[in-house]
Design a protein around this motif. Sequence first.
Motif, PDB file in Angstrom:
ATOM      1  N   LEU A   1       0.858  -1.184   0.000  1.00 16.04           N
ATOM      2  CA  LEU A   1       0.000   0.000   0.000  1.00 16.04           C
ATOM      3  C   LEU A   1       0.891   1.230   0.000  1.00 16.04           C
ATOM      4  N   ASP A   2       0.582   2.194  -0.835  1.00 15.59           N
ATOM      5  CA  ASP A   2       1.328   3.458  -0.885  1.00 15.59           C
ATOM      6  C   ASP A   2       2.830   3.207  -1.009  1.00 15.59           C
TER       7      ASP A   2
ATOM      8  N   GLN B   1      -3.570   7.336  -3.351  1.00 14.25           N
ATOM      9  CA  GLN B   1      -3.083   6.112  -2.729  1.00 14.25           C
ATOM     10  C   GLN B   1      -2.835   5.047  -3.807  1.00 14.25           C
ATOM     11  N   THR B   2      -1.953   4.105  -3.482  1.00 19.48           N
ATOM     12  CA  THR B   2      -1.620   3.068  -4.447  1.00 19.48           C
ATOM     13  C   THR B   2      -1.748   1.690  -3.817  1.00 19.48           C
ATOM     14  N   TYR B   3      -1.992   0.696  -4.674  1.00 14.67           N
ATOM     15  CA  TYR B   3      -2.304  -0.661  -4.239  1.00 14.67           C
ATOM     16  C   TYR B   3      -1.585  -1.631  -5.161  1.00 14.67           C
TER      17      TYR B   3
END
Lengths: 386, 374
Positions: A257-258, A282-284
């Motif tokens: 995550l992030d 945000q990133t996944y």
Amino acid sequence: MATVDLWAKEGYLSTPDGNSIYFWGFAAAADAPAQLPGPLLLARAGERVTVNLTNLLAVPVSLVFSGQGRIEAGGGPARPQYDPDGRLFSFTDVAAPDGGTMSYSFTPAFPGTFLYHSGANPPVQVPMGLYGALVVRPADYDPALPAYKTAYGFGTGTEFDREYLLVTGEIDPELHRATAAGTPYPIHRFKPRYWTLNGRCAPDTMLPDGVAHLPHQPRGAMIMAQPGERVLLRYAGAGVDSHPLHPHGNHTRIVGLDGRLLQNGTADLSYKRFTVLVNPGQTYDQIFQWSGLGFTPENPIPTVLPNIRNLAVGEAGWTMWSGSPYLGRKGDIPVGVVSYNEAGEYHFMLHSHEEVKITNWGEFPGGMMTMIAIFSSLDPGVGVLT
Amino acid sequence: MKRGSSPVARRSWTGLGSRDRLFVLYPKKPGGTYPDFWKVRKMALVQANLWAKQGTILLAGRPLAFWGFSADAGGAPTLPGPVLEATVGDTVEIVLQNPGFAQPVSLIFPGQEAVSVLEAGGGFRRVAPQYRDGAIVSLADYLEPEAESSLTYRFRAVKPGIYLYESGTEPEIQVQMGLYGILIVRPPGHDLPGHPNYQTAYGAGTGSEYDRERILVLGEIDSRLHEAVAQGAAYDILDFAPDRWLINGRSYPDTLAPAGDPGLPSQPRGAGLRVKTGWRVLLRIVNAGFQHHTLVLGGLTGRVVAGDGFSLVSPALDASYHKSALTLGSGQSYDVIVVPEAPGEYFLHAGEYHHLVNDDLFPGGMMTKMEVVP
């Protein structure tokens, strides 16, 4: 990567319903078109990154890099920018309008997926398109060695065979029209009509990278793999809305995550999800494996072919149904069609579960939707981030 | 709040200069092998008054009517309402008063179990939804408009965490109008230097030790709703369309004004931070609004140690994780430890960029700053 040059420019986005939308984006070269999202920045943990921004827009533009520490700009620590009245206008040092430049540099400490975007007047500039993704490879990354072709480093359980980046975004055409016309726009009423994956709306999401008629949207969003392969899916939320994305077929395992590995010491905190809510900024990072129906090349299980009237039949090679989910086997071909999908691949959707977002201004199908295609045999050069 | 090793600690239960104070006694155990304060503290009774009132907040310099709670009869209502603090094991009694408030009003405490209410004839019974002609009119027992009497709610603080309290009566209007606040339940010994739980949010071994704590209450406001409701005009909640975004009841740049700024009498809580490198900064982020809100940590990355008042760290598993931005649904909370390494100015802001405006212009809205100095 040592040095990347980005140009902030204007351009026109194309949507599948025939709209042409003025936007601002980053280009990879002075004479290259602005892109949505901006050029993918590829870096390696521990190695210095320098991004030189040249601003060809009429407003100051800056760059913010999520998850990165100790960012330098113009030779010193990056600082928020205030006008003479003390009013903030950018989160970091800016490139002045009409040809100004600014150089940013930092050393990524962590591998993973990150976002970059303009930090100047972000309520306008980010939705206008001044955003992109940064992928940081682990320090020991080596695509030639399977154990070192990972998202987060050797031994982190993040080995992958192919990888894809999906950057989510939204477009409110009224913001773009007002910005082009220089007329006021009520930002608090932001109301998207288009929802994008890698800057494209479905069905353009399924077209290859770099198709000639989408010069400003060069990145496709089609996911292609072989059965059982480990596919690294990187979702990055570049817009301002939350998007529940899910692939049909199999669930994904979230491993980061992030840009931070989901692991504490020896404890593996990764987890599976049917749907991943992709939230702003945000990133996944996820591992997806298609295990469908117990398929093996030796065991192509027969099923009943759907009625031809229920198929979406396109031009040669673009029918989104293989005629048979048995990879490599084609069914009957409708009259007037040259072939089903060229390789008899199996297609299923990956899309936002908010169905209004899989429309283009209300018309289904469209928006935040793409396909995953499983091939019985696929070139190893497919699914490589560049 | 004062801290000290004295077995008698004097505490303010509002944190906002209330005159309601009380004393908490720690029992001595003769011959004990541990310091006295390691023992389970005698259960205390903590009380606070909440007065429902009409008031005025200032957003980007413009006055706007709101409804809020005040800790005492003569004080201005505040947005968010007074911060109520209790320690695990305490019995909490909140006395709701609304003699000058023209609406029925009640209190609910999401996350607290077994809330009771004092009956007119004396004695507590479990709080209950209220119906009129078969239709629900309040999620909990409420006070009639202009009531001369008060209504006392009681519950036991069972586990540490940060929680909301809010009106349960016509909540789609009253909560939006500002009738909400924060309840913090702290672990025993949190204020006693040397105690393992000292300056922790969830107790020893939960990764929640902090050098500086900051509550960040996120929310949004529809100005037209406030104006219509304050004038008694009709407002259709289906038209809800916020135009103001807040942290601790303030919009940027007022978020950076100090706590208790006399120019913001009904918005006493600052949201700015000035910390040193290496400090463990505990951000206690709560979404009191109706919308989802994302807080971007301004380029910093924090460790999420608790969600919705539940610690993520136990002896069996440390499930805390890093994030550089967090999205909160309505009513949710996260506790995040940030340890800034490099000096600088870090803007903490909404990930919904269109919420970074006042009157549709950047900068404004849901944004604050952490200043990190060597």
